[in-house]
Write an enzyme that holds these catalytic residues in place. Structure first.
Site, mmCIF file in Angstrom:
data_model
loop_
_atom_site.group_PDB
_atom_site.id
_atom_site.type_symbol
_atom_site.label_atom_id
_atom_site.label_comp_id
_atom_site.label_asym_id
_atom_site.label_seq_id
_atom_site.Cartn_x
_atom_site.Cartn_y
_atom_site.Cartn_z
ATOM 1 N N ASN A 1 6.710 -36.842 -2.083
ATOM 2 C CA ASN A 1 6.169 -35.545 -2.439
ATOM 3 C C ASN A 1 6.999 -35.100 -3.752
ATOM 4 O O ASN A 1 8.165 -34.643 -3.497
ATOM 5 C CB ASN A 1 6.140 -34.709 -1.238
ATOM 6 C CG ASN A 1 5.700 -33.474 -1.758
ATOM 7 O OD1 ASN A 1 5.212 -33.055 -2.901
ATOM 8 N ND2 ASN A 1 5.528 -32.156 -0.702
ATOM 9 N N LYS B 1 10.786 -35.081 -2.364
ATOM 10 C CA LYS B 1 11.073 -35.205 -1.015
ATOM 11 C C LYS B 1 10.724 -36.666 -0.460
ATOM 12 O O LYS B 1 9.574 -37.044 -1.176
ATOM 13 C CB LYS B 1 10.580 -34.174 -0.009
ATOM 14 C CG LYS B 1 11.110 -32.821 -0.410
ATOM 15 C CD LYS B 1 10.738 -31.662 0.722
ATOM 16 C CE LYS B 1 9.637 -30.969 0.102
ATOM 17 N NZ LYS B 1 8.972 -29.848 0.870
ATOM 18 N N ARG C 1 1.980 -37.778 -2.300
ATOM 19 C CA ARG C 1 1.213 -36.572 -2.272
ATOM 20 C C ARG C 1 1.030 -36.264 -3.652
ATOM 21 O O ARG C 1 1.706 -36.049 -4.861
ATOM 22 C CB ARG C 1 1.816 -35.399 -1.793
ATOM 23 C CG ARG C 1 1.150 -34.196 -1.919
ATOM 24 C CD ARG C 1 2.125 -33.014 -1.282
ATOM 25 N NE ARG C 1 1.368 -31.628 -1.388
ATOM 26 C CZ ARG C 1 1.686 -30.557 -1.880
ATOM 27 N NH1 ARG C 1 2.831 -30.633 -2.498
ATOM 28 N NH2 ARG C 1 0.942 -29.414 -1.866
ATOM 29 N N HIS D 1 -4.108 -27.890 0.577
ATOM 30 C CA HIS D 1 -3.777 -28.012 1.874
ATOM 31 C C HIS D 1 -4.575 -28.785 2.444
ATOM 32 O O HIS D 1 -4.487 -28.902 3.807
ATOM 33 C CB HIS D 1 -3.744 -26.553 2.522
ATOM 34 C CG HIS D 1 -2.528 -25.791 2.042
ATOM 35 N ND1 HIS D 1 -2.848 -24.297 1.835
ATOM 36 C CD2 HIS D 1 -1.330 -26.029 1.637
ATOM 37 C CE1 HIS D 1 -1.661 -23.879 1.649
ATOM 38 N NE2 HIS D 1 -0.756 -24.875 1.513
ATOM 39 N N GLY E 1 1.838 -20.941 5.617
ATOM 40 C CA GLY E 1 3.315 -21.044 5.163
ATOM 41 C C GLY E 1 3.490 -20.297 3.987
ATOM 42 O O GLY E 1 3.016 -18.906 3.772
ATOM 43 N N ARG F 1 2.100 -14.780 -3.607
ATOM 44 C CA ARG F 1 0.826 -15.136 -4.551
ATOM 45 C C ARG F 1 0.032 -14.153 -3.774
ATOM 46 O O ARG F 1 -0.016 -13.535 -2.547
ATOM 47 C CB ARG F 1 0.146 -16.356 -4.211
ATOM 48 C CG ARG F 1 0.868 -17.429 -4.866
ATOM 49 C CD ARG F 1 0.295 -18.967 -4.682
ATOM 50 N NE ARG F 1 1.178 -19.761 -4.167
ATOM 51 C CZ ARG F 1 0.897 -20.964 -3.766
ATOM 52 N NH1 ARG F 1 -0.362 -21.176 -3.462
ATOM 53 N NH2 ARG F 1 2.114 -21.913 -3.065
ATOM 54 N N ASP G 1 10.315 -14.058 2.183
ATOM 55 C CA ASP G 1 10.293 -14.498 3.557
ATOM 56 C C ASP G 1 9.724 -13.708 4.634
ATOM 57 O O ASP G 1 10.467 -12.490 5.006
ATOM 58 C CB ASP G 1 11.739 -15.043 3.758
ATOM 59 C CG ASP G 1 11.731 -16.172 4.947
ATOM 60 O OD1 ASP G 1 11.359 -15.649 6.108
ATOM 61 O OD2 ASP G 1 12.475 -17.202 4.551
ATOM 62 N N GLY H 1 4.854 -22.913 8.505
ATOM 63 C CA GLY H 1 5.939 -21.935 9.025
ATOM 64 C C GLY H 1 5.603 -20.615 9.738
ATOM 65 O O GLY H 1 6.080 -20.474 10.659
ATOM 66 N N GLU I 1 2.016 -33.072 7.500
ATOM 67 C CA GLU I 1 1.524 -33.633 6.249
ATOM 68 C C GLU I 1 1.936 -34.990 5.999
ATOM 69 O O GLU I 1 1.138 -35.827 5.524
ATOM 70 C CB GLU I 1 1.599 -32.727 4.962
ATOM 71 C CG GLU I 1 0.915 -31.443 5.227
ATOM 72 C CD GLU I 1 1.425 -30.400 4.217
ATOM 73 O OE1 GLU I 1 0.428 -30.137 2.987
ATOM 74 O OE2 GLU I 1 2.193 -29.652 4.440
HETATM 75 P P1 AMP Z 1 6.157 -23.471 5.144
HETATM 76 O O1 AMP Z 1 5.591 -23.050 3.793
HETATM 77 O O2 AMP Z 1 5.067 -24.126 6.144
HETATM 78 O O3 AMP Z 1 7.361 -24.083 5.065
HETATM 79 O O4 AMP Z 1 6.502 -21.932 5.821
HETATM 80 C C1 AMP Z 1 7.484 -21.177 5.083
HETATM 81 C C2 AMP Z 1 7.359 -19.638 5.664
HETATM 82 O O5 AMP Z 1 7.366 -19.496 7.015
HETATM 83 C C3 AMP Z 1 8.500 -18.622 5.282
HETATM 84 O O6 AMP Z 1 7.582 -17.829 4.634
HETATM 85 C C4 AMP Z 1 9.013 -18.340 6.361
HETATM 86 O O7 AMP Z 1 9.227 -17.049 6.575
HETATM 87 C C5 AMP Z 1 7.909 -18.575 7.447
HETATM 88 N N1 AMP Z 1 8.738 -18.698 8.842
HETATM 89 C C6 AMP Z 1 9.356 -19.665 9.246
HETATM 90 N N2 AMP Z 1 9.949 -19.407 10.532
HETATM 91 C C7 AMP Z 1 9.318 -18.354 10.929
HETATM 92 C C8 AMP Z 1 9.368 -17.259 12.039
HETATM 93 N N3 AMP Z 1 10.408 -18.071 13.194
HETATM 94 N N4 AMP Z 1 8.742 -16.411 11.899
HETATM 95 C C9 AMP Z 1 8.161 -15.991 11.041
HETATM 96 N N5 AMP Z 1 8.003 -16.625 9.966
HETATM 97 C C10 AMP Z 1 8.664 -17.886 9.951
#
Ligand code: AMP
Length: 404
Positions: free
Chosen positions: A8, A15, A97, A186, A216, A247, A288, A336, A390
Site C-alpha cells: 500500500n 506499508k 492497493r 473503501h 475509521g 473531512r 482523534d 478503527g 484490507e
Molecule cells: P482507522 O482509519 O481504521 O485506522 O481508524 C482510525 C480512527 O479510529 C482514529 O480516529 C481513532 O481515534 C479511532 N479509534 C481507534 N481506537 C479507538 C477506540 N478505542 N475508541 C474510539 N476510537 C478509536
C-alpha cells in the site's frame, strides 16, 4: 502455500504485509516512511509464535531513503536479516492497493504496461493517490521482477452501483467529459466485511441485504445487496458522505461558493479546509475520536455535540440505505472507530428500534478482535462488529486473479 506480498504505497511511504493466504496469516509486516527526506525510517515486524500467545519482534532502522526503489531495497534487507526468508516463503505475486480505478477497472487486474498507463491517466481523479500508488508499483516490479503484480482498486467493488445511484444531477455532457460521477472508496473493506458478516451468520451472502459502516479516519457507508455494492456514501472523491476525522463529508456545494465570495478562500484553500481541517477536527480541534470521547466523558459539551453530529449523519445513511435496499438484514461496524467505540455504535443506532434494530448494551460494550453480534436476540436486524482486513482481502483477490 500461496504467499502474497501486499503493498500500500503513498507518496513518501509504503506499508507492506507478507500474507499466507491459505492460512489467512500475516508472516511479516512493515512500513517504510519519510522517503525522500533527509532521514527515512523503516520498521519490520515478524509475529512470533511464543508460548502463551503470539508476540511480535520488531526492528527499526533510520537511514536516508531517496526513493521508493531504495525503499524496497531496505525492505528486502529487513526480510533477509529478520525473516522470514523470501527464499523459503517466496511470494507468488505482489498485490497493490490502488485508490482510483475509475469506470475502467471493475475487478482486480494483472498489471501490464497498459494498466500502468491507465492508472496514471486516472490520476486527474485522484491526484494525491494514484501517482503514489504507481510509484510503488514500479519500484516493487523492479524488486520482484519474476512474479505477477496485481492492482486491487478501492473503487472496484462499487462498480456494480446502478447509474441512478452513481449519477450526479448536473449537465450530462460536462459530467461525461470530466468523468464526474460517484466511484465510491473503501471497496476492499466493504467487500471483505460483507462476506465476513455472511460467513459469521452462516448464511449465503447472496440472500442478505447489508449495510456496512466503515468508520475509521476516513469513513463510508455501503449498501450491499446480495454481495454487490448498490450504493455508497463516498463519491467522485473520498470527501463525500459521513463526517470523518478531518473531512466534512456531505455539504451544500453552495457553501464553497459562499466561502469563495465572502471569505476570499481560493480553490486550494477550500480543498485544504474540507479535506484536512473539517470533520471532527473542525468541530472540536481534535482529530482523534478517542480524545473526543474522553473529553465528552469529562463533560466537554463541544466534544459531546460533535459526537452527536457524527452519529446523526450515520443514522441518516442507515435510513436511506434501508429504503434503497427495501429492508435490512445486517448492519456491520468496522475500522478503527466502528470496531472500538461502543459509544458511537450506540449513538448511531439510537432510536432505530422502529426499523427492527435493537442493540444489546452488554454485547456492545466489550472489545474483541473477532466478528461478533451486538444486537439482541429479538432484534430483526443483525448488528455485528466485524474487524476489517484490507490486506488479507487484497492478498486473496491477488491469488484469485493469478490463479485465473
Ligand atoms: P482507522 O482509519 O481504521 O485506522 O481508524 C482510525 C480512527 O479510529 C482514529 O480516529 C481513532 O481515534 C479511532 N479509534 C481507534 N481506537 C479507538 C477506540 N478505542 N475508541 C474510539 N476510537 C478509536
Amino acid at each position: 502455500m500461496d504467499v502474497v506480498l501486499v503493498v500500500n504505497s503513498g507518496s513518501s511511504s509504503f506499508k507492506y504485509q507478507l500474507i499466507d493466504v491459505d492460512a489467512s496469516r500475516t508472516l511479516a509486516s512493515g512500513l517504510v516512511e519519510r522517503i525522500g527526506e533527509a532521514e527515512g525510517r523503516a520498521v519490520h515486524k515478524v509475529p512470533q509464535d511464543a508460548p502463551g500467545g503470539a508476540s511480535t519482534s520488531e526492528s527499526e532502522r533510520t537511514l536516508p531513503i531517496p526513493d521508493h526503489t531504495a525503499g524496497f531495497g531496505v525492505m528486502l534487507e529487513a526480510f533477509a536479516e529478520h525473516g522470514p526468508s523470501l527464499e523459503e516463503v517466496p511470494p507468488v505475486a505482489v498485490g497493490h492497493r490502488v485508490v482510483q480505478g475509475g469506470a475502467r477497472f471493475f475487478e482486480p487486474t494483472v498489471i501490464t504496461d497498459l494498466v500502468k498507463i491507465n492508472i496514471d491517466e486516472l490520476s486527474s481523479l485522484a491526484p494525491l493517490h494514484n501517482p503514489a500508488n504507481l510509484q510503488g508499483i514500479v519500484a516493487a516490479q523492479a524488486a520482484f521482477p519474476d512474479v505477477p503484480h496485481v492492482a486491487v482498486f478501492d473503487t472496484a467493488f462499487h462498480q456494480t452501483m446502478p447509474p441512478s445511484a452513481y449519477t450526479y444531477a448536473i449537465d450530462r455532457e460536462l459530467a461525461e467529459k470530466h468523468r464526474v460521477r460517484r466511484y465510491g472508496f473503501h471497496g476492499t473493506s466493504h467487500r471483505f466485511v460483507s462476506r465476513a458478516a455472511a460467513e459469521f451468520l452462516g448464511r449465503p451472502v447472496e440472500e442478505l441485504r447489508q449495510i456496512v459502516l466503515h468508520l475509521g479516519n476516513g469513513a463510508s457507508a455501503c449498501a450491499v445487496d446480495g454481495g454487490r455494492s448498490v450504493e455508497t456514501s463516498m463519491g467522485m472523491t473520498p470527501l463525500e458522505g459521513l463526517v470523518m476525522g478531518t473531512r466534512s463529508g456531505d455539504i451544500d456545494p453552495a457553501v464553497l461558493l459562499h466561502l469563495q465570495r465572502r471569505a476570499g478562500l481560493s480553490a486550494d484553500d477550500i480543498d485544504d479546509l474540507l479535506n484536512k481541517r473539517s470533520g471532527m477536527l473542525g468541530l472540536t480541534g481534535r482529530g482523534d475520536l478517542r480524545d473526543i470521547e474522553d473529553a465528552s466523558e469529562a463533560g466537554d459539551e463541544t466534544a459531546d455535540f460533535a459526537l452527536s453530529v457524527y452519529a446523526h449523519r450515520i443514522r441518516s445513511y442507515i435510513g436511506a440505505y434501508a429504503a434503497q435496499l427495501g429492508g435490512v438484514d445486517v448492519i456491520s461496524f468496522t475500522a478503527g472507530v466502528g470496531e472500538n467505540s461502543p459509544d458511537i455504535r450506540g449513538r448511531a443506532l439510537a432510536g432505530l428500534e422502529w426499523f427492527g434494530i435493537e442493540l444489546d448494551p452488554e454485547r456492545n460494550a466489550p472489545r474483541s478482535r473477532v466478528a461478533r453480534r451486538i444486537s439482541t436476540d429479538a432484534s430483526r436486524v443483525e448488528v455485528l462488529v466485524v474487524p476489517t482486513n484490507e490486506e488479507l482481502e487484497i492478498a486473496r483477490q491477488t491469488v484469485e486473479v493469478v490463479a485465473g
